[in-house]
Motif scaffolding. Structure first.
Motif, PDB file in Angstrom:
ATOM      1  N   SER A 140       0.537  -1.563   0.248  1.00  0.00           N
ATOM      2  CA  SER A 140      -0.162   0.250  -0.005  1.00  0.00           C
ATOM      3  C   SER A 140       0.669   1.233  -0.011  1.00  0.00           C
ATOM      4  O   SER A 140       0.583   2.357  -0.404  1.00  0.00           O
ATOM      5  CB  SER A 140      -0.978   0.022   0.954  1.00  0.00           C
ATOM      6  OG  SER A 140      -1.636  -1.360   1.788  1.00  0.00           O
ATOM      7  N   LEU A 177      -0.242   5.008  -1.938  1.00  0.00           N
ATOM      8  CA  LEU A 177      -0.554   6.052  -1.486  1.00  0.00           C
ATOM      9  C   LEU A 177       0.285   7.384  -1.384  1.00  0.00           C
ATOM     10  O   LEU A 177      -0.017   8.300  -0.894  1.00  0.00           O
ATOM     11  CB  LEU A 177      -0.244   5.817   0.826  1.00  0.00           C
ATOM     12  CG  LEU A 177      -0.058   6.838   1.807  1.00  0.00           C
ATOM     13  CD1 LEU A 177      -1.729   6.912   1.691  1.00  0.00           C
ATOM     14  CD2 LEU A 177       0.328   6.414   2.501  1.00  0.00           C
ATOM     15  N   LEU A 200      -6.155   3.943  -3.552  1.00  0.00           N
ATOM     16  CA  LEU A 200      -5.716   2.984  -2.166  1.00  0.00           C
ATOM     17  C   LEU A 200      -7.469   3.047  -1.833  1.00  0.00           C
ATOM     18  O   LEU A 200      -8.363   2.738  -1.685  1.00  0.00           O
ATOM     19  CB  LEU A 200      -5.053   3.649  -1.070  1.00  0.00           C
ATOM     20  CG  LEU A 200      -4.139   3.084  -1.326  1.00  0.00           C
ATOM     21  CD1 LEU A 200      -3.261   2.855  -0.122  1.00  0.00           C
ATOM     22  CD2 LEU A 200      -3.825   1.833  -1.774  1.00  0.00           C
ATOM     23  N   ALA A 201      -7.983   4.616  -2.040  1.00  0.00           N
ATOM     24  CA  ALA A 201      -9.665   4.928  -1.363  1.00  0.00           C
ATOM     25  C   ALA A 201      -9.945   4.675  -2.932  1.00  0.00           C
ATOM     26  O   ALA A 201     -11.766   4.031  -2.415  1.00  0.00           O
ATOM     27  CB  ALA A 201      -9.774   6.740  -1.305  1.00  0.00           C
ATOM     28  N   TYR A 261      -4.822  -3.844  -0.170  1.00  0.00           N
ATOM     29  CA  TYR A 261      -4.197  -3.447   0.700  1.00  0.00           C
ATOM     30  C   TYR A 261      -4.893  -2.871   1.763  1.00  0.00           C
ATOM     31  O   TYR A 261      -5.581  -3.522   2.768  1.00  0.00           O
ATOM     32  CB  TYR A 261      -4.538  -2.106  -0.373  1.00  0.00           C
ATOM     33  CG  TYR A 261      -4.202  -1.698  -1.507  1.00  0.00           C
ATOM     34  CD1 TYR A 261      -2.829  -1.877  -1.845  1.00  0.00           C
ATOM     35  CD2 TYR A 261      -5.857  -2.106  -2.972  1.00  0.00           C
ATOM     36  CE1 TYR A 261      -2.479  -2.011  -3.450  1.00  0.00           C
ATOM     37  CE2 TYR A 261      -5.057  -2.113  -4.140  1.00  0.00           C
ATOM     38  CZ  TYR A 261      -3.698  -2.265  -4.549  1.00  0.00           C
ATOM     39  OH  TYR A 261      -3.675  -2.052  -5.718  1.00  0.00           O
ATOM     40  N   PRO A 311      -8.236   1.451   5.202  1.00  0.00           N
ATOM     41  CA  PRO A 311      -7.912   2.887   5.676  1.00  0.00           C
ATOM     42  C   PRO A 311      -7.562   3.120   7.164  1.00  0.00           C
ATOM     43  O   PRO A 311      -6.666   3.996   7.194  1.00  0.00           O
ATOM     44  CB  PRO A 311      -9.154   3.255   5.163  1.00  0.00           C
ATOM     45  CG  PRO A 311      -9.916   2.530   5.198  1.00  0.00           C
ATOM     46  CD  PRO A 311      -9.475   1.111   4.591  1.00  0.00           C
ATOM     47  N   MET A 338      -3.743   1.657   8.887  1.00  0.00           N
ATOM     48  CA  MET A 338      -3.417   2.006   7.973  1.00  0.00           C
ATOM     49  C   MET A 338      -3.289   3.207   8.520  1.00  0.00           C
ATOM     50  O   MET A 338      -2.258   4.350   9.269  1.00  0.00           O
ATOM     51  CB  MET A 338      -3.394   2.779   6.570  1.00  0.00           C
ATOM     52  CG  MET A 338      -2.565   3.290   6.229  1.00  0.00           C
ATOM     53  SD  MET A 338      -2.672   3.841   3.770  1.00  0.00           S
ATOM     54  CE  MET A 338      -1.500   1.942   4.320  1.00  0.00           C
ATOM     55  N   TYR A 339      -3.948   4.542   9.122  1.00  0.00           N
ATOM     56  CA  TYR A 339      -4.114   5.503   9.636  1.00  0.00           C
ATOM     57  C   TYR A 339      -3.843   4.714  11.533  1.00  0.00           C
ATOM     58  O   TYR A 339      -3.037   5.718  11.620  1.00  0.00           O
ATOM     59  CB  TYR A 339      -5.272   6.107   9.670  1.00  0.00           C
ATOM     60  CG  TYR A 339      -5.738   7.687  10.679  1.00  0.00           C
ATOM     61  CD1 TYR A 339      -5.018   8.778  10.416  1.00  0.00           C
ATOM     62  CD2 TYR A 339      -6.500   6.741  12.041  1.00  0.00           C
ATOM     63  CE1 TYR A 339      -4.565   9.711  10.628  1.00  0.00           C
ATOM     64  CE2 TYR A 339      -6.096   8.875  12.897  1.00  0.00           C
ATOM     65  CZ  TYR A 339      -5.449   9.503  12.524  1.00  0.00           C
ATOM     66  OH  TYR A 339      -5.354  11.043  13.574  1.00  0.00           O
ATOM     67  N   TYR A 385      -6.840   7.748   4.173  1.00  0.00           N
ATOM     68  CA  TYR A 385      -5.836   8.010   3.793  1.00  0.00           C
ATOM     69  C   TYR A 385      -5.236   8.786   3.059  1.00  0.00           C
ATOM     70  O   TYR A 385      -3.488   9.053   3.246  1.00  0.00           O
ATOM     71  CB  TYR A 385      -6.534   6.985   2.122  1.00  0.00           C
ATOM     72  CG  TYR A 385      -6.978   5.727   2.312  1.00  0.00           C
ATOM     73  CD1 TYR A 385      -5.643   4.505   1.980  1.00  0.00           C
ATOM     74  CD2 TYR A 385      -8.032   5.004   1.540  1.00  0.00           C
ATOM     75  CE1 TYR A 385      -6.089   3.957   2.465  1.00  0.00           C
ATOM     76  CE2 TYR A 385      -7.990   3.004   1.725  1.00  0.00           C
ATOM     77  CZ  TYR A 385      -7.242   2.649   2.059  1.00  0.00           C
ATOM     78  OH  TYR A 385      -7.186   1.832   1.787  1.00  0.00           O
ATOM     79  N   SER A 435      -3.458   9.865   6.136  1.00  0.00           N
ATOM     80  CA  SER A 435      -2.249   8.956   6.532  1.00  0.00           C
ATOM     81  C   SER A 435      -0.997   9.373   6.065  1.00  0.00           C
ATOM     82  O   SER A 435       0.692   8.968   6.269  1.00  0.00           O
ATOM     83  CB  SER A 435      -2.663   7.270   5.585  1.00  0.00           C
ATOM     84  OG  SER A 435      -3.573   6.398   6.882  1.00  0.00           O
ATOM     85  N   PHE A 436      -1.309   9.489   4.078  1.00  0.00           N
ATOM     86  CA  PHE A 436      -0.411  10.114   3.683  1.00  0.00           C
ATOM     87  C   PHE A 436       0.423  11.351   3.978  1.00  0.00           C
ATOM     88  O   PHE A 436       1.109  11.096   4.333  1.00  0.00           O
ATOM     89  CB  PHE A 436      -1.032  10.517   2.490  1.00  0.00           C
ATOM     90  CG  PHE A 436      -0.209  11.519   1.293  1.00  0.00           C
ATOM     91  CD1 PHE A 436       1.163  11.437   0.574  1.00  0.00           C
ATOM     92  CD2 PHE A 436       0.205  13.200   1.271  1.00  0.00           C
ATOM     93  CE1 PHE A 436       2.196  11.970   0.203  1.00  0.00           C
ATOM     94  CE2 PHE A 436       0.706  13.963   0.819  1.00  0.00           C
ATOM     95  CZ  PHE A 436       1.694  13.980   0.211  1.00  0.00           C
TER      96      PHE A 436
END
Length: 354
Positions: free
Chosen positions: A56, A60, A67-68, A79, A82, A85-86, A271, A274-275
């Motif tokens: 992912s 990202l 990804l979304a 993946y 979300p 990942m966050y 996402y 997260s980025f």
């Protein structure tokens, strides 16, 4: 119970012999406890998480909105989830940022001590002015005196250096809105805080809000408040982010109200944040472990996040580029106001709890 049946040790349901796994709860039959069994789930879950995170990471960082969009298309195991990942990246971000915050806190405390201990000039309004450049001059002169033998300076040369440094007229000043010398004497005498607050200018019927402000100023005047206030404000950031994140998703819902349920916009938000956390974590690690990043490069990188946001909106919502550009600008402006209000709230939070 039939003789050709066994009972599951986990859910206690009967099942026919010959099964390797319980048909009701899925637990393995006759699963003797070994080290492999003990750590199987932990290791398998870890490597599953690790593989999905690595898979992912590139989308990202370099494919805004990808990804979304894939998550909504149904690719939810390929993946990293979300929300997962966050949470993972935010933990890493706040862990790494704590080292940067420690450095900033020490710098702030050092400046706070210099301001608190610097000589002041009291004017007719009972305001105390501190010349910040005079602090730097004093430090510079002290270093010259300590290293005069190494530098080969005699007494006359040291006096000339003193006069040159003192002749500088470009001074940046800091003003206390009270008689700092008198407040220092009250602090030294161990006076009650309420007496000091009154000397600083607090009203007789001060409310909680006003008392909190004067409490913060008193701590700063003592030379220890600014760093602690900054630390407490930062410690409240994780809670604030949990407030701002759903508000950002709500903004997206208002601007794209025909593009799905609120949960759809929340996926995009997870996402996106997260980025941002990943990018800032990389910058902090680079700055701490490799070399300091020049300010203009940091500015360009921060500005690039707005371009990323625009491209992510364009990919995810599939609207006209000009409409998306306008909406991205308005959303960014509104959210910046929310961040500003939150930041001010954090500062006062630091004051009241300092």
């Amino acid at each position: 119970m039939k003789t050709n049946q066994d009972t599951c040790q986990n859910c206690e349901q009967p099942y026919d012999k010959g099964f390797q796994f319980c048909p009701y709860c899925g637990q393995k039959i006759n699963d003797e406890l070994t080290l492999g069994v003990l750590f199987y789930n932990t290791i398998s879950n870890y490597f599953s998480f690790d593989a999905r995170f690595l898979k992912s990471f590139v989308p990202l960082m370099f494919k805004p909105g990808y990804l979304a969009k894939k998550f909504l298309e149904g690719k939810r195991l390929l993946y990293l989830h979300p929300a997962q990942m966050y949470l993972f990246i935010s933990v890493v971000f706040f862990f790494v940022s704590s080292f940067t915050i420690d450095k900033w806190q020490k710098d702030i405390e050092e400046i706070n001590k210099k301001i608190a201990n610097a000589p002041v000039e009291v004017n007719e309004k009972k305001q105390s002015k501190v010349k910040l450049d005079s602090i730097k001059k004093a430090d510079l002169l002290e270093n010259l005196k300590e290293n005069r033998s190494k530098l080969g300076l005699n007494t006359d040369e040291l006096k000339k250096a003193d006069s040159i440094i003192q002749s500088e007229t470009n001074n940046t000043s800091f003003t206390w809105d009270f008689d700092k010398a008198k407040v220092d004497s009250l602090i030294g005498a161990g006076a009650n805080d309420d007496i000091i607050y009154k000397e600083m200018g607090m009203s007789d019927n001060a409310n909680y809000f006003e008392r909190g402000i004067y409490k913060g100023f008193l701590n700063i005047a003592k030379g220890s408040g600014a760093g602690n206030m900054f630390r407490r404000a930062f410690d409240a950031v994780p809670i604030t982010m949990f407030i701002l994140l759903p508000l950002f998703a709500l903004l997206l819902k208002l601007f794209y109200f025909r593009r799905g349920r609120y949960a759809y916009h929340l996926v995009f938000t997870f996402y996106l944040f997260s980025f941002l956390f990943t990018l800032f974590t990389i910058l902090m690690v680079f700055d701490l472990l490799i070399l300091p990043i020049p300010g203009w490069i940091s500015t360009l990188i921060i500005l690039s996040t707005f371009f990323y946001f625009y491209m992510a909106l364009l990919k995810f919502y599939e609207r006209h580029w000009f409409t998306t550009l306008i909406k991205s600008g308005v959303i960014t402006f509104i959210f910046s106001i929310l961040v500003l209000i939150t930041t001010v709230g954090l500062v006062f939070f630091g004051i009241f709890n300092g």
